[in-house]
Scaffold this motif. Structure first.
Motif, PDB file in Angstrom:
ATOM      1  N   ASN A  10       0.883  -1.163   0.000  1.00 56.14           N
ATOM      2  CA  ASN A  10       0.000   0.000   0.000  1.00 56.14           C
ATOM      3  C   ASN A  10       0.921   1.212   0.000  1.00 56.14           C
ATOM      4  N   PRO A  11       1.112   1.844  -1.123  1.00 54.50           N
ATOM      5  CA  PRO A  11       2.101   2.904  -1.207  1.00 54.50           C
ATOM      6  C   PRO A  11       1.925   4.014  -0.182  1.00 54.50           C
ATOM      7  N   GLY A  12       0.729   4.268   0.275  1.00 53.49           N
ATOM      8  CA  GLY A  12       0.494   5.341   1.231  1.00 53.49           C
ATOM      9  C   GLY A  12       0.633   4.910   2.678  1.00 53.49           C
ATOM     10  N   ALA A  13       0.926   3.651   2.932  1.00 54.52           N
ATOM     11  CA  ALA A  13       0.954   3.140   4.301  1.00 54.52           C
ATOM     12  C   ALA A  13       2.278   3.400   5.006  1.00 54.52           C
ATOM     13  N   GLY A  14       3.284   3.895   4.317  1.00 60.98           N
ATOM     14  CA  GLY A  14       4.579   4.142   4.937  1.00 60.98           C
ATOM     15  C   GLY A  14       5.521   2.982   4.718  1.00 60.98           C
ATOM     16  N   PRO A  15       6.569   2.901   5.548  1.00 60.69           N
ATOM     17  CA  PRO A  15       7.574   1.844   5.370  1.00 60.69           C
ATOM     18  C   PRO A  15       6.979   0.446   5.539  1.00 60.69           C
ATOM     19  N   VAL A  16       7.559  -0.510   4.836  1.00 61.05           N
ATOM     20  CA  VAL A  16       7.102  -1.896   4.885  1.00 61.05           C
ATOM     21  C   VAL A  16       8.216  -2.743   5.494  1.00 61.05           C
ATOM     22  N   ARG A  17       7.862  -3.639   6.397  1.00 64.02           N
ATOM     23  CA  ARG A  17       8.811  -4.543   7.035  1.00 64.02           C
ATOM     24  C   ARG A  17       8.280  -5.970   6.923  1.00 64.02           C
ATOM     25  N   THR A  18       9.152  -6.949   7.162  1.00 64.18           N
ATOM     26  CA  THR A  18       8.776  -8.356   7.106  1.00 64.18           C
ATOM     27  C   THR A  18       8.711  -8.916   8.519  1.00 64.18           C
ATOM     28  N   CYS A  19       7.637  -9.608   8.837  1.00 62.55           N
ATOM     29  CA  CYS A  19       7.468 -10.256  10.137  1.00 62.55           C
ATOM     30  C   CYS A  19       8.427 -11.443  10.211  1.00 62.55           C
ATOM     31  N   VAL A  20       9.212 -11.526  11.294  1.00 64.64           N
ATOM     32  CA  VAL A  20      10.163 -12.637  11.424  1.00 64.64           C
ATOM     33  C   VAL A  20       9.458 -13.954  11.723  1.00 64.64           C
ATOM     34  N   GLY A  21       8.197 -13.909  12.110  1.00 62.47           N
ATOM     35  CA  GLY A  21       7.451 -15.129  12.392  1.00 62.47           C
ATOM     36  C   GLY A  21       6.854 -15.740  11.141  1.00 62.47           C
ATOM     37  N   CYS A  22       5.927 -15.029  10.521  1.00 63.40           N
ATOM     38  CA  CYS A  22       5.202 -15.571   9.371  1.00 63.40           C
ATOM     39  C   CYS A  22       5.819 -15.176   8.027  1.00 63.40           C
ATOM     40  N   ARG A  23       6.793 -14.262   8.044  1.00 65.18           N
ATOM     41  CA  ARG A  23       7.503 -13.800   6.855  1.00 65.18           C
ATOM     42  C   ARG A  23       6.622 -13.012   5.892  1.00 65.18           C
ATOM     43  N   GLN A  24       5.507 -12.454   6.358  1.00 67.34           N
ATOM     44  CA  GLN A  24       4.659 -11.631   5.508  1.00 67.34           C
ATOM     45  C   GLN A  24       5.117 -10.183   5.595  1.00 67.34           C
ATOM     46  N   ARG A  25       5.093  -9.492   4.459  1.00 60.96           N
ATOM     47  CA  ARG A  25       5.434  -8.077   4.427  1.00 60.96           C
ATOM     48  C   ARG A  25       4.203  -7.268   4.820  1.00 60.96           C
ATOM     49  N   THR A  26       4.402  -6.355   5.751  1.00 64.54           N
ATOM     50  CA  THR A  26       3.304  -5.562   6.297  1.00 64.54           C
ATOM     51  C   THR A  26       3.811  -4.158   6.591  1.00 64.54           C
ATOM     52  N   ALA A  27       2.897  -3.225   6.686  1.00 67.75           N
ATOM     53  CA  ALA A  27       3.261  -1.861   7.059  1.00 67.75           C
ATOM     54  C   ALA A  27       3.921  -1.877   8.437  1.00 67.75           C
ATOM     55  N   LYS A  28       4.979  -1.098   8.582  1.00 65.51           N
ATOM     56  CA  LYS A  28       5.738  -1.046   9.826  1.00 65.51           C
ATOM     57  C   LYS A  28       4.849  -0.698  11.019  1.00 65.51           C
ATOM     58  N   SER A  29       3.848   0.136  10.797  1.00 64.70           N
ATOM     59  CA  SER A  29       2.974   0.574  11.883  1.00 64.70           C
ATOM     60  C   SER A  29       2.130  -0.553  12.468  1.00 64.70           C
ATOM     61  N   GLU A  30       1.978  -1.659  11.754  1.00 58.05           N
ATOM     62  CA  GLU A  30       1.177  -2.787  12.224  1.00 58.05           C
ATOM     63  C   GLU A  30       2.012  -3.844  12.947  1.00 58.05           C
ATOM     64  N   LEU A  31       3.329  -3.666  12.996  1.00 63.52           N
ATOM     65  CA  LEU A  31       4.224  -4.658  13.578  1.00 63.52           C
ATOM     66  C   LEU A  31       4.809  -4.169  14.892  1.00 63.52           C
ATOM     67  N   LEU A  32       5.217  -5.116  15.719  1.00 66.38           N
ATOM     68  CA  LEU A  32       5.897  -4.825  16.980  1.00 66.38           C
ATOM     69  C   LEU A  32       7.394  -4.951  16.738  1.00 66.38           C
ATOM     70  N   ARG A  33       8.146  -3.913  17.101  1.00 62.73           N
ATOM     71  CA  ARG A  33       9.605  -3.969  16.967  1.00 62.73           C
ATOM     72  C   ARG A  33      10.176  -4.623  18.215  1.00 62.73           C
ATOM     73  N   VAL A  34      11.152  -5.494  18.023  1.00 62.91           N
ATOM     74  CA  VAL A  34      11.849  -6.128  19.137  1.00 62.91           C
ATOM     75  C   VAL A  34      13.343  -5.890  18.966  1.00 62.91           C
TER      76      VAL A  34
END
Length: 103
Positions: A10-34
């Motif tokens: 989603n180009p307007g969602a901001g940076p995209v990161r990959t979940c280390v658990g399920c390996r799905q790419r998601t907007a950074k704002s939806e993920l927990l940083r560890v």
């Protein structure tokens, strides 16, 4: 030569990161940083960084128990955080458990 076409989440969602658990790419704002930090016994541990302000290398994880368990089973935390020795991941599990009971 044809240009490379990359699918955007989603180009307007901001940076995209990959979940280390399920390996799905998601907007950074939806993920927990560890990050690596001191555990309850003083040894290095994977600790949650919900504000995403801690210094150092971080990894991202969907804030669900399922993705946490996948990351533990795959030993993804030590790989993503580039730590050779085994890390305790109890602080993240406790954080997710208390977060689940709050909702």
């Amino acid at each position: 030569m044809a240009p490379v076409v990359r699918a955007a989440i989603n180009p307007g969602a901001g940076p995209v990161r990959t979940c280390v658990g399920c390996r799905q790419r998601t907007a950074k704002s939806e993920l927990l940083r560890v990050v690596v930090g001191p555990g309850p016994d003083g040894r290095p541990a994977v600790v949650p960084d919900p504000a995403a302000t801690a210094a150092g290398r971080g990894a991202h994880l969907h804030p669900t128990v399922e993705c946490y368990e996948l990351a533990v089973r795959r030993r993804a935390f030590s790989r993503a955080l580039r730590v050779k020795e085994g890390l305790h991941n109890v602080p993240v599990g406790e954080y997710l458990a208390t977060r689940a009971t709050d909702q």
